[in-house]
Design a protein around this motif. Structure first.
Motif, PDB file in Angstrom:
ATOM      1  N   ARG A  12       0.663  -1.294  -0.058  1.00  0.00           N
ATOM      2  CA  ARG A  12      -0.159  -0.267   0.061  1.00  0.00           C
ATOM      3  C   ARG A  12       0.723   1.376  -0.080  1.00  0.00           C
ATOM      4  O   ARG A  12       0.277   2.204  -0.090  1.00  0.00           O
ATOM      5  CB  ARG A  12      -1.029   0.196   1.047  1.00  0.00           C
ATOM      6  CG  ARG A  12      -2.014  -1.023   1.019  1.00  0.00           C
ATOM      7  CD  ARG A  12      -3.141  -0.911   2.034  1.00  0.00           C
ATOM      8  NE  ARG A  12      -4.297  -1.403   1.986  1.00  0.00           N
ATOM      9  CZ  ARG A  12      -5.279  -1.533   2.483  1.00  0.00           C
ATOM     10  NH1 ARG A  12      -5.284  -1.328   3.903  1.00  0.00           N
ATOM     11  NH2 ARG A  12      -6.264  -2.206   2.245  1.00  0.00           N
ATOM     12  N   LEU A  13       2.170   1.254  -0.121  1.00  0.00           N
ATOM     13  CA  LEU A  13       2.897   2.366  -0.001  1.00  0.00           C
ATOM     14  C   LEU A  13       3.430   2.822  -1.656  1.00  0.00           C
ATOM     15  O   LEU A  13       3.889   1.892  -2.174  1.00  0.00           O
ATOM     16  CB  LEU A  13       4.118   2.155   0.679  1.00  0.00           C
ATOM     17  CG  LEU A  13       4.117   1.871   2.285  1.00  0.00           C
ATOM     18  CD1 LEU A  13       5.438   1.655   3.038  1.00  0.00           C
ATOM     19  CD2 LEU A  13       3.077   2.726   3.059  1.00  0.00           C
ATOM     20  N   LYS A  14       3.171   3.834  -1.845  1.00  0.00           N
ATOM     21  CA  LYS A  14       3.367   4.275  -3.498  1.00  0.00           C
ATOM     22  C   LYS A  14       4.373   5.548  -3.227  1.00  0.00           C
ATOM     23  O   LYS A  14       4.611   6.434  -2.546  1.00  0.00           O
ATOM     24  CB  LYS A  14       2.180   4.491  -3.972  1.00  0.00           C
ATOM     25  CG  LYS A  14       1.057   3.520  -3.963  1.00  0.00           C
ATOM     26  CD  LYS A  14       1.103   2.588  -5.083  1.00  0.00           C
ATOM     27  CE  LYS A  14      -0.052   1.776  -5.206  1.00  0.00           C
ATOM     28  NZ  LYS A  14       0.217   0.723  -6.379  1.00  0.00           N
ATOM     29  N   GLY A  15       4.862   5.707  -4.734  1.00  0.00           N
ATOM     30  CA  GLY A  15       5.530   7.001  -4.759  1.00  0.00           C
ATOM     31  C   GLY A  15       6.638   7.458  -3.967  1.00  0.00           C
ATOM     32  O   GLY A  15       7.258   6.359  -3.277  1.00  0.00           O
ATOM     33  N   GLN A  16       6.807   8.576  -3.660  1.00  0.00           N
ATOM     34  CA  GLN A  16       7.772   9.147  -2.800  1.00  0.00           C
ATOM     35  C   GLN A  16       7.551   8.678  -1.286  1.00  0.00           C
ATOM     36  O   GLN A  16       8.519   8.350  -0.499  1.00  0.00           O
ATOM     37  CB  GLN A  16       7.667  10.746  -2.597  1.00  0.00           C
ATOM     38  CG  GLN A  16       9.007  11.209  -1.882  1.00  0.00           C
ATOM     39  CD  GLN A  16      10.148  11.067  -2.543  1.00  0.00           C
ATOM     40  OE1 GLN A  16      10.217  11.255  -3.809  1.00  0.00           O
ATOM     41  NE2 GLN A  16      10.963  10.842  -1.841  1.00  0.00           N
ATOM     42  N   THR A  17       6.363   8.044  -0.830  1.00  0.00           N
ATOM     43  CA  THR A  17       6.081   7.519   0.351  1.00  0.00           C
ATOM     44  C   THR A  17       6.800   6.194   0.651  1.00  0.00           C
ATOM     45  O   THR A  17       7.434   6.126   1.560  1.00  0.00           O
ATOM     46  CB  THR A  17       4.456   7.159   0.693  1.00  0.00           C
ATOM     47  OG1 THR A  17       3.985   8.488   0.296  1.00  0.00           O
ATOM     48  CG2 THR A  17       4.369   6.788   1.849  1.00  0.00           C
ATOM     49  N   VAL A  18       6.935   5.415  -0.410  1.00  0.00           N
ATOM     50  CA  VAL A  18       7.660   4.178  -0.405  1.00  0.00           C
ATOM     51  C   VAL A  18       9.108   4.345  -0.240  1.00  0.00           C
ATOM     52  O   VAL A  18      10.062   3.915   0.263  1.00  0.00           O
ATOM     53  CB  VAL A  18       7.144   3.153  -1.398  1.00  0.00           C
ATOM     54  CG1 VAL A  18       7.631   3.513  -2.750  1.00  0.00           C
ATOM     55  CG2 VAL A  18       7.478   1.670  -0.943  1.00  0.00           C
ATOM     56  N   ILE A  19       9.668   5.486  -1.223  1.00  0.00           N
ATOM     57  CA  ILE A  19      10.896   5.898  -1.263  1.00  0.00           C
ATOM     58  C   ILE A  19      11.509   6.010   0.056  1.00  0.00           C
ATOM     59  O   ILE A  19      12.566   5.744   0.409  1.00  0.00           O
ATOM     60  CB  ILE A  19      11.315   6.650  -2.208  1.00  0.00           C
ATOM     61  CG1 ILE A  19      10.985   6.159  -3.775  1.00  0.00           C
ATOM     62  CG2 ILE A  19      12.498   7.503  -2.252  1.00  0.00           C
ATOM     63  CD1 ILE A  19      10.915   7.345  -4.834  1.00  0.00           C
TER      64      ILE A  19
END
Length: 267
Positions: A12-19
């Motif tokens: 459920r983590l995407k984009g800059q959030t997962v980075i």
């Protein structure tokens, strides 16, 4: 190959959030990262690892093959696509994410394709996820129990999956617990709050420690540095027999993940 007892989940983590989550986790000392084709974040996970300054061979990286890529023709090409996104020549562990809906692709077919990926050096270990006992037995019949590093399943204080856990133990296959915090439900559980106070810990640390002391690997995720750091402390938390028995008593067969069309008939 043993799956690390503690890792970082990215569901459920995407984009800059997962980075940011992966980068912070690696900074704090996490050395195992779990992703999947369907998460849509393999490229970001790869970028975070590449920019982290941590050597690739120090990181245990897991991805999972989505159901539409399970056929003999699609599995290895899809894994190569994952490797390109992850910016690596290999992953440490590749799992079948969910069994093929309605057995459209036989277990024997995708397990042999997965084993071939291992032989080609695309993955160092293979395993399954969300498999019930029958599916695990069919996977064992296909490639042998010694080839199956883990079965990643929902496991938390409210869902102990005892029959499956016993079968896996007898087969010599480890289990990886996902959703160990039961979508945060454990954080306010009176028994876990009480045990946490006794150890000057948090309920999250108690739940994670319970899973690891039960012999399971865990892959909690978080977007907050404070929680990432706190979860990591679960590795050194030791619960006593009384604590473990109290948590055992919380089992109520509460399954939180049961997607129509994907989930097998659970044991």
């Amino acid at each position: 190959m043993n799956v690390p007892a503690f890792g970082l989940g990215t569901f459920r983590l995407k984009g800059q959030t997962v980075i940011d989550s992966v980068r912070t986790g690696l900074e704090l000392g996490y050395r195992a990262v779990d992703t999947a084709q369907i998460y849509g974040n393999e490229a970001e996970v790869g970028a975070a690892i590449a920019d982290s300054g941590v050597a690739r061979d120090e990181i245990f990286l897991t991805t999972k093959i989505w159901t539409e890529n399970l056929s003999r023709e699609r599995l290895i090409p899809s894994l190569r696509e994952s490797l390109a996104k992850l910016r690596t020549d290999y992953v440490d562990l590749t799992l079948i994410h969910w069994p093929s809906p309605n057995d459209a692709v036989p277990v024997d077919e995708f397990m042999h394709a997965l084993l071939q990926a291992k032989r080609e050096g695309l993955t160092r270990a293979i395993g399954v996820s969300n498999f019930n006992i029958d599916l695990m037995q069919r996977a064992i019949d296909a490639v042998g129990a010694d080839q199956i590093a883990t079965n990643q399943v929902e496991l938390h204080p409210y869902l102990k999956n005892r029959k499956l856990a016993q079968f896996a133990r007898e087969a010599g296959i480890g289990l990886t617990s996902y959703m160990t915090l039961a979508y945060g439900k454990v954080l306010g559980d009176a028994a876990l709050v009480d045990i946490a106070a006794k150890h000057r810990a948090t309920p999250a640390q108690v739940a994670l420690a319970w899973a690891m002391q039960s012999g399971y690997a865990v892959i909690p995720s978080s977007t907050k540095r404070e929680n990432l750091a706190g979860n990591l402390l679960a590795v050194s938390l030791r619960l006593d027999d009384e604590d473990m028995q109290r948590i055992a008593g919380l089992d109520r067969g509460e399954r939180l993940t049961d997607p129509d069309g994907l989930a097998p008939a659970w044991d």
